[in-house]
Design an enzyme around this catalytic site. Structure first.
Site, PDB file in Angstrom:
ATOM      1  N   ASP A 418       0.896  -1.109  -0.173  1.00  0.00           N
ATOM      2  CA  ASP A 418      -0.067   0.059  -0.071  1.00  0.00           C
ATOM      3  C   ASP A 418       0.758   1.212   0.028  1.00  0.00           C
ATOM      4  O   ASP A 418       2.089   1.244   0.317  1.00  0.00           O
ATOM      5  CB  ASP A 418      -0.964   0.000   1.393  1.00  0.00           C
ATOM      6  CG  ASP A 418      -1.766   1.132   1.241  1.00  0.00           C
ATOM      7  OD1 ASP A 418      -2.121   1.622   0.417  1.00  0.00           O
ATOM      8  OD2 ASP A 418      -2.217   1.343   2.411  1.00  0.00           O
ATOM      9  N   GLU A 517      -7.297  16.820   3.627  1.00  0.00           N
ATOM     10  CA  GLU A 517      -8.491  17.899   3.680  1.00  0.00           C
ATOM     11  C   GLU A 517      -8.398  18.554   4.745  1.00  0.00           C
ATOM     12  O   GLU A 517      -8.439  19.844   5.175  1.00  0.00           O
ATOM     13  CB  GLU A 517      -9.837  17.396   3.475  1.00  0.00           C
ATOM     14  CG  GLU A 517     -10.917  18.317   3.403  1.00  0.00           C
ATOM     15  CD  GLU A 517     -12.107  17.795   2.865  1.00  0.00           C
ATOM     16  OE1 GLU A 517     -12.837  16.702   3.540  1.00  0.00           O
ATOM     17  OE2 GLU A 517     -12.694  18.388   1.737  1.00  0.00           O
ATOM     18  N   LYS A 851      -6.392  -5.297  -6.684  1.00  0.00           N
ATOM     19  CA  LYS A 851      -5.063  -5.563  -5.705  1.00  0.00           C
ATOM     20  C   LYS A 851      -4.866  -6.991  -5.685  1.00  0.00           C
ATOM     21  O   LYS A 851      -3.975  -7.583  -5.801  1.00  0.00           O
ATOM     22  CB  LYS A 851      -5.093  -4.742  -4.507  1.00  0.00           C
ATOM     23  CG  LYS A 851      -5.042  -3.199  -4.457  1.00  0.00           C
ATOM     24  CD  LYS A 851      -5.353  -2.717  -3.182  1.00  0.00           C
ATOM     25  CE  LYS A 851      -5.038  -1.084  -3.078  1.00  0.00           C
ATOM     26  NZ  LYS A 851      -5.270  -0.377  -1.810  1.00  0.00           N
ATOM     27  N   ASP A 875      -7.137  -2.811   1.625  1.00  0.00           N
ATOM     28  CA  ASP A 875      -6.153  -3.621   1.283  1.00  0.00           C
ATOM     29  C   ASP A 875      -6.331  -4.972   1.961  1.00  0.00           C
ATOM     30  O   ASP A 875      -5.565  -5.905   2.031  1.00  0.00           O
ATOM     31  CB  ASP A 875      -4.797  -3.040   2.267  1.00  0.00           C
ATOM     32  CG  ASP A 875      -4.499  -1.684   1.794  1.00  0.00           C
ATOM     33  OD1 ASP A 875      -4.455  -1.310   0.300  1.00  0.00           O
ATOM     34  OD2 ASP A 875      -4.211  -0.838   2.736  1.00  0.00           O
TER      35      ASP A 875
END
Length: 1363
Positions: A418, A517, A851, A875
């Site tokens: 990742d 953000e 993935k 993940d």
């Protein structure tokens, strides 16, 4: 964490009809032909109606057994294991007296021990499951029954019940929120048990039910919900509420899921939709598939072979019995008749076969499986106890969450990583910005001292004290009232989906769904534009000390296609303005033409920020008239209410208003790398581990992080971008990339051949044309230790071998939509060959499913051990698909950790997990298995040879107590100690020399070849242990003249010799002695003599005369000198050949571990000599000047990154909170290794016949295009030896990795220059960070060459030492 949102359900048209059909509703929920629920219908306060659908109760049961079922079910499960069934079968055979010459307890004792240990473990685990289930099921909840609230246990709650929740209570089931004590029907929840996120989220009831706060109103509520069937989608819910002849759409924001906790809300009421096993929490708790290691699979195969070998031995001995009984045994029938069931020689042979199967079964003892589990458990504890993998900052230790995969940690070839939160910290900081063509945040002198950090408190009392910014010109611009700067930060304070919590006056805590953000809103806060609070229709800020409330008219939500978000607000003066932030690639296209000059300047700034690896966003605004807003608002309302294609219609409406905007500027935030990431990647690449990045982020962001990690460099030959949207375009791009690689490699090889030809002929050759090319390192030269070039080849290389051995450095970047085509069956091999030829592979914008598909692709075609590492829920699929899953406990919750096999808090710990614990576990397990099979064949095969001398009567050599205790007492503990504690080199050396990891990748230490060697050694030992005592004792006599040729003397002599030989053998096999090893080895030997004398004592004979018949025979036997001479002779014959073979092997063909130990001794000796003669001269010459390496130039990339999640705009307008977000994964294919072991690696992949010369062919270390020659020669061992010799032994792994990373970035040197030091023995004057004298380097290189390849360059070494 960002979960990619695919619309999963096909029942939608059936669930949400335009008109409710009463007759259809009465028939109940739909089911398909198989009885699977297709839709769910729930009527409030009507248990009778809901019970006819037989929905699950709210009682959960995660346990497997109860008191009655435990014993039969557990035994049934255990006997599903082939080994346990096999030993049960043997036990049954032993109960038949006609075929068993051994007592039943020789098998039942170890079998009962194994079954008991496993049963206790299973019972303990299930006890805790029962305890947890009872605790949950007996929780109390308030259920509205017949108009009043009654306390009920959770297990008694039913679908359709209305439940009251109070603050800080757990949600009992999946509820539809009906009403709350808060305004607008809002409530706040914490979802830590669902996704590990601790930030609060907001849920809102349907507007029509939000006023049902009174119990009487709720008791009369009879609404009916039609919704999706139970599923595991945590972020999706689709349904419709029918009430009072109207329908109301339901979404996930109206749901409270089981496992959540109610926070900051006095009370709320909810309708139970899903209960017990149907809840989303339980739907997500499915079992992870069982993972087995390659050694497990190999061991299963070997056990089958051994069983076949056992049957063959039984057949041979049975045939011998038939022949003997017919030829010889018939002569004894008069006084030695057959037992009653036996009436002919064939039946006697049949029984003899089964008798020998029982006797010889110890070739695969049941203790093997117990010992393996104990060793794995010990290795797991070592990982848990490793203080060097403990993170003090977050107080988190490494954890082995499984005990079955430890040795496979030493065989990993591919790592799928990742990105955000794994390679990076997922902690964003506002770094730079561009406002109206002016850039801010630049540091004047990057190499100079850091400017003073700005203090915002005097300017703004609401500033965040942890905010860091150093450019005071931006603060001055804000202070003097620059309109552009004010509008810039006003946009950042308004255009977001952050929730604010003000714990006390001025103490603000922002709850952002993504860290970037939150960083932008915090930046606006410090520069005077403070976001204070929000409601579904307003945003309140403090601008330069003045409170301002804006009307929030609309939020134009973010998604991965739009790559931007906007808000439309009305200020207190009544002016309507749209604020937009997003990717420069999409936002700059929507600007008014008058912005062209500013666009050019801002684009340059964006490129500069992207080159620095920063995450960028462009900002713009547009003023709207009242009429424009009214017209657009009506279009937006119609699109939002559309029954079909709602998302597409909303996107079109958004596109309509987001035009002709005015550019304000751009932001650049930094997602800092985790500590030690570049060094870890460098070390793992030296171990020939390929690291791929699989990320949900966009291409530019992933590529920027790749440069920051030093996975990508501007020195790379070429970077290929695969971004096609069709199958044909992706195929063409892959083929062009492959063709380009081949062309560049041919050009490179042609140029290199001219400079290397003379040198190659003078040195040595490799095994083949393409094999030689595989040793080429970065930059075109040969890697440190790659094979030389064979100038005459008889056959052209195949296409596959060309792609497997492409020289140079390439990188592949592929987007998610292209990857979807590349993973199709007809194209996956083409994608795989191209990707595996690259040094770095980055897959961007991939979904969690993709993935997992990439991992499965490597597992399927490369047959390599894979490891997936991540930190977020997106993940989990990848972690479960890989052979080994590693979870990082970071900013994105604990979903990845819960699904993982191993967990820790920092990516840098991965190098220790693999190179130390993984390598040691593999080494220990291999040595354990080799020795275990050896000792058991040496023990068992003696019975086979004895069969030829006892008339094939199935008589045993040893007594039954020795047979029982051999694997349980006499030899079990020493091999366990070796399997748990053994080391070949210390942990520091494992990190300094990553090449030591490669034998595990090639499975060199335990394979079929090594197995047969162990078996051969065991058979040889059995031959010696039987025939030497047989030959000696057959004619030997005692001092009194009494013959020694009796059965018991022979048995004691053979057994004693066996125990001594296997004890000496394990002493030779043990490479790292601890106190425990000494106690176990010599203690086991002592216990043998103690038990043997006890079993032959007069005391036991008097108590059990029928069981212990040979009283005193052991003492009388071992008092004879000839017996001890026989034992010594047998021991010498067994051990001396092993010693001779190992000495020759270390001298002629050493392993890398042998070389490391040897060079360490040489370094220690040389250090003493150098301190006397040279002193500290080398230290002065060995300094390394550090500066910025390999600045990237010329590449213009967008650094856009916005880790946002679609759907949050709609949540904000209805008063919702957001989840923390992260899309990430990262990849890297490490450079080709350049040691002798590459020859074996290429043979493994190309399946070519092995060549003895190829396994240890000399590897030239002097021709390198990217690193200094002598430094590269040391990389044969996987370590950097730029450090002076006397300092080398104390260098840390981080220093080694930094040296290696620095070396890889050096300017390529000419082959002629780099070859000079080896040919002449003179120092390399061209080294940029050398430091040792010629004598020192000559000694180091000579010793390494001799140790690795058997070179006899003693003359040059001796002359160097004389100097």
């Amino acid at each position: 964490m960002t979960i990619m949102k695919d619309f999963p359900v096909k029942w939608f048209p059936a669930v949400l009809p335009l008109r409710r059909d009463k007759q259809k509703a009465s028939k109940g929920a739909k089911s398909n032909k198989k009885g699977t629920e297709e839709e769910r219908r729930v009527r409030a306060n009507d248990r009778e109606y809901n019970e006819k659908f037989q929905y699950a109760s709210n009682c959960i049961m995660t346990s497997k057994y109860n008191i009655i079922t435990f014993l039969p079910v557990n035994l049934f499960e255990q006997f599903q294991e082939v080994a346990n069934t096999y030993f049960l079968f043997l036990l049954i055979l032993q109960l038949i007296p006609q075929i068993s010459s051994l007592s039943w307890f020789t098998t039942i004792v170890p079998l009962a021990l194994v079954l008991s240990i496993t049963a206790v473990k299973d019972a303990t685990d299930d006890y805790f499951r029962h305890k947890s289930d009872n605790q949950v099921n007996n929780r109390q909840s308030q259920v509205l029954i017949r108009g009043s609230l009654q306390k009920e246990k959770w297990m008694n709650v039913r679908v359709g019940d209305i439940i009251k929740l109070e603050n800080n209570q757990f949600v009992a089931a999946d509820l539809l929120l009906l009403s709350t004590s808060e305004p607008h029907g809002l409530c706040y929840i914490e979802t830590a048990e669902l996704d590990g996120e601790t930030n609060m989220k907001v849920r809102q009831s349907v507007s029509v039910t939000s006023d049902l706060g009174d119990q009487s109103h709720l008791a009369s509520f009879d609404g009916e919900v039609v919704c999706e069937p139970p599923n595991n989608k945590l972020d999706r819910f689709c349904g419709t509420l029918y009430w009072r002849d109207k329908k109301y759409p339901l979404t996930n924001q109206n749901m409270l899921l089981r496992g959540c906790v109610l926070r900051n809300t006095e009370a709320c009421y909810g309708l139970v939709i899903f209960a017990g096993p149907d809840t989303k929490l339980m739907q997500n708790s499915g079992r992870t598939k069982f993972k087995r290691t390659s050694i497990d699979r190999l061991m299963n195969t070997l056990v089958l072979w051994i069983f076949g070998f056992l049957v063959c031995m039984g057949v041979i001995l049975a045939v011998g019995n038939a022949v003997w009984e017919r030829k010889v045994g018939s002569l004894f029938q008069s006084y030695l008749p057959w037992d009653p069931p036996v009436d002919n020689f064939l039946f006697s042979a049949f029984l003899s076969f089964w008798s020998y199967v029982i006797i010889l079964n110890t070739v695969v003892p049941i203790s093997l499986y117990v010992s393996v589990e104990v060793i794995r458990l010990g290795h797991s504890y070592f990982i848990n106890w490793d203080q060097q993998m403990f993170c003090s900052q977050c107080n988190t230790a490494a954890e082995a969450r499984t005990t079955t995969l430890n040795e496979e940690l030493g065989q990993v070839e591919y790592i799928f990583s990742d990105k955000t939160g794994t390679l990076t910290q997922n902690i964003m900081s506002f770094n730079k910005c561009s406002i109206d063509g002016h850039t801010y945040g630049e540091v004047a002198d990057p190499l100079g001292p850091l400017p003073k950090r700005l203090d915002f408190t005097a300017f703004n009392p609401l500033a965040d004290p942890n905010f860091c910014f150093y450019d005071d010109t931006l603060l001055e611009s804000v202070k003097v009232g620059d309109d552009h700067a004010h509008e810039f930060f006003r946009l950042l304070s308004l255009c977001h989906t952050v929730m604010s919590e003000e714990k006390s006056e001025g103490e603000l805590v922002y709850k952002a769904q993504s860290p970037d953000e939150g960083a932008l809103v915090t930046a606006a806060r410090n520069f005077g534009f403070v976001f204070r609070s929000r409601t579904p229709g307003t945003i309140t800020t403090t601008e330069m000390g003045r409170a301002v409330t804006y009307s929030l008219l609309a939020i134009l939500d973010f998604n991965n296609i739009r790559k931007r978000m906007s808000v439309i607000v009305r200020n207190p003066e009544g002016r309507i303005r749209l604020y937009c932030k997003g990717a420069d690639t999409v936002l700059l296209e929507r600007l008014h033409p008058s912005n062209q000059e500013l666009v050019n300047i801002t684009s340059d700034h964006l490129n500069e920020y992207a080159a620095d690896g920063l995450r960028t966003l462009a900002l713009a605004y547009r003023d709207l008239t009242e009429d424009e807003w009214e017209v657009w608002s009506e279009s937006h309302h119609l699109a939002s209410m559309a029954a079909s294609c709602r998302e597409e219609r909303l996107a079109a409406v958004y596109e309509e208003i987001e035009q002709d905007m005015m550019l304000l500027g751009a932001t650049a935030i930094e997602d800092k790398l985790q500590e030690g990431v570049p060094e870890t990647i460098a070390i793992l690449s030296l171990a020939n581990i390929k690291i791929w990045v699989l990320t949900g982020d966009k291409q530019e962001t992933a590529v920027n992080i790749g440069y920051s990690c030093k996975m990508l460099t501007d020195d790379m030959t070429e970077v290929f971008i695969i971004s096609g949207h069709t199958v044909q375009s992706v195929r063409q791009e892959l083929r062009r990339a492959k063709q380009r690689m081949i062309e560049l490699s041919q050009v490179r090889e042609g140029a290199k051949e001219e400079g290397m030809e003379g040198w190659a002929e003078a040195c040595f050759t490799s095994n083949g044309f393409r094999e030689a090319k595989s040793g080429v390192g970065p930059g075109g030269g040969s890697g440190g230790g790659g094979g030389g070039k064979q100038l005459h080849c008889t056959s052209p290389p195949s296409s596959n071998s060309i792609m497997d051995n492409i020289p140079g450095e390439f990188a592949l970047v592929i987007n998610g939509h292209s990857l979807a085509h590349a993973l199709e069956a007809d194209m996956e091999r083409e994608f795989l060959s191209t990707a595996c030829a690259c040094k770095a592979v980055i897959c961007c914008r991939v979904t969690p499913l993709q993935k997992a598909q990439v991992v499965e692709l490597i597992k399927k075609h490369k047959k390599a051990v894979t490891l997936a590492i991540g930190d977020g829920a997106n993940d989990v699929s990848m972690i479960k698909s890989a052979h080994i899953g590693v979870g990082i406990s970071g900013q994105e919750g604990i979903q990845a950790v819960l699904a993982s096999d191993y967990s820790f808090s920092q990516f840098r710990f991965l190098q220790r997990l693999l190179l130390v614990h993984g390598r040691w576990s593999y080494l220990r397990m291999c040595r354990f298995l080799c020795y275990f099979f050896y000792k058991n064949f040496a023990f068992t095969m003696v019975h086979f040879w004895f069969g030829f001398f006892c008339g094939f009567s199935a008589q045993t050599v040893y007594d039954q107590y020795f047979i029982t205790l051999y694997n349980i007492v006499y030899t079990s503990l020493p091999v366990l100690a070796m399997g748990i504690f053994d080391q070949d080199v210390p942990d520091q050396r494992s990190l300094e020399y990553p090449k030591l990891y490669e034998p595990g990748q090639l499975n060199l230490l335990f394979n079929k070849r090594e197995f047969f060697i162990c078996i051969a050694q065991g058979i040889y030992t059995s031959v010696v242990l039987f025939f030497v005592p047989y030959a000696v004792l057959s004619d030997a006599t005692q001092s009194t003249g009494v013959p020694l040729a009796d059965y018991q003397t022979f048995a004691v002599t053979t057994a004693t010799a066996l125990v001594i030989v296997v004890s000496v053998q394990i002493s030779l096999d043990t490479g790292f002695w601890t106190v425990i090893n000494h106690v176990f080895v010599w203690g086991s030997l002592g216990s043998y003599f103690a038990i043997m004398f006890a079993l032959h004592s007069q005391t036991l004979f008097k108590i059990f005369p029928n069981q212990f018949r040979f009283a005193g025979s052991a003492q009388s036997t071992l008092l004879q000198p000839v017996v001890w001479l026989t034992i010594a002779l047998a021991t010498a014959i067994c051990i001396v050949p092993v010693l001779a073979f190992r000495f020759l092997k270390v001298d002629l063909k050493p392993q890398l571990a042998d070389t490391v130990r040897y060079t360490q001794l040489v370094h220690l000796k040389k250090r003493k000599l150098a301190c006397r003669t040279v002193g500290g001269a080398w230290r002065g010459a060995g300094s390394v000047s550090e500066g910025r390496l390999g600045a990237r130039g010329g590449s213009r990339r967008s650094g856009y990154a916005f880790a946002h999640q679609e759907g949050f705009g709609e949540l904000i307008t209805s008063g919702k909170n957001m989840r923390l977000s992260s899309l990430a994964l990262a990849s890297f294919a490490s450079r080709h290794s350049s040691s002798w072991i590459d020859t074996l690696r290429r043979k493994k992949h190309t399946h070519t016949p092995p060549s003895a010369s190829g396994e240890c062919s000399p590897a030239p270390s002097c021709v390198s295009g990217s690193v200094p020659p002598l430094s590269n020669s040391s990389s044969v061992l996987g370590g950097s030896q730029d450090t002076p010799i006397e300092e080398e032994t104390t260098a840390t792994p981080e220093q080694q990795a930094q040296t290696a990373a620095a070396s890889s970035a050096q300017t390529p040197a000419a082959p002629e220059t780099s070859a000079q030091p080896v040919n002449t023995g003179t120092p390399n004057t061209g080294r940029s960070h050398g430091g040792d004298s010629s004598g020192g380097w000559s000694i180091t290189l000579g010793t390494v060459q001799e140790a690795l390849f058997g070179w006899k360059a003693r003359a040059s070494r001796d002359s160097s030492q004389t100097e």
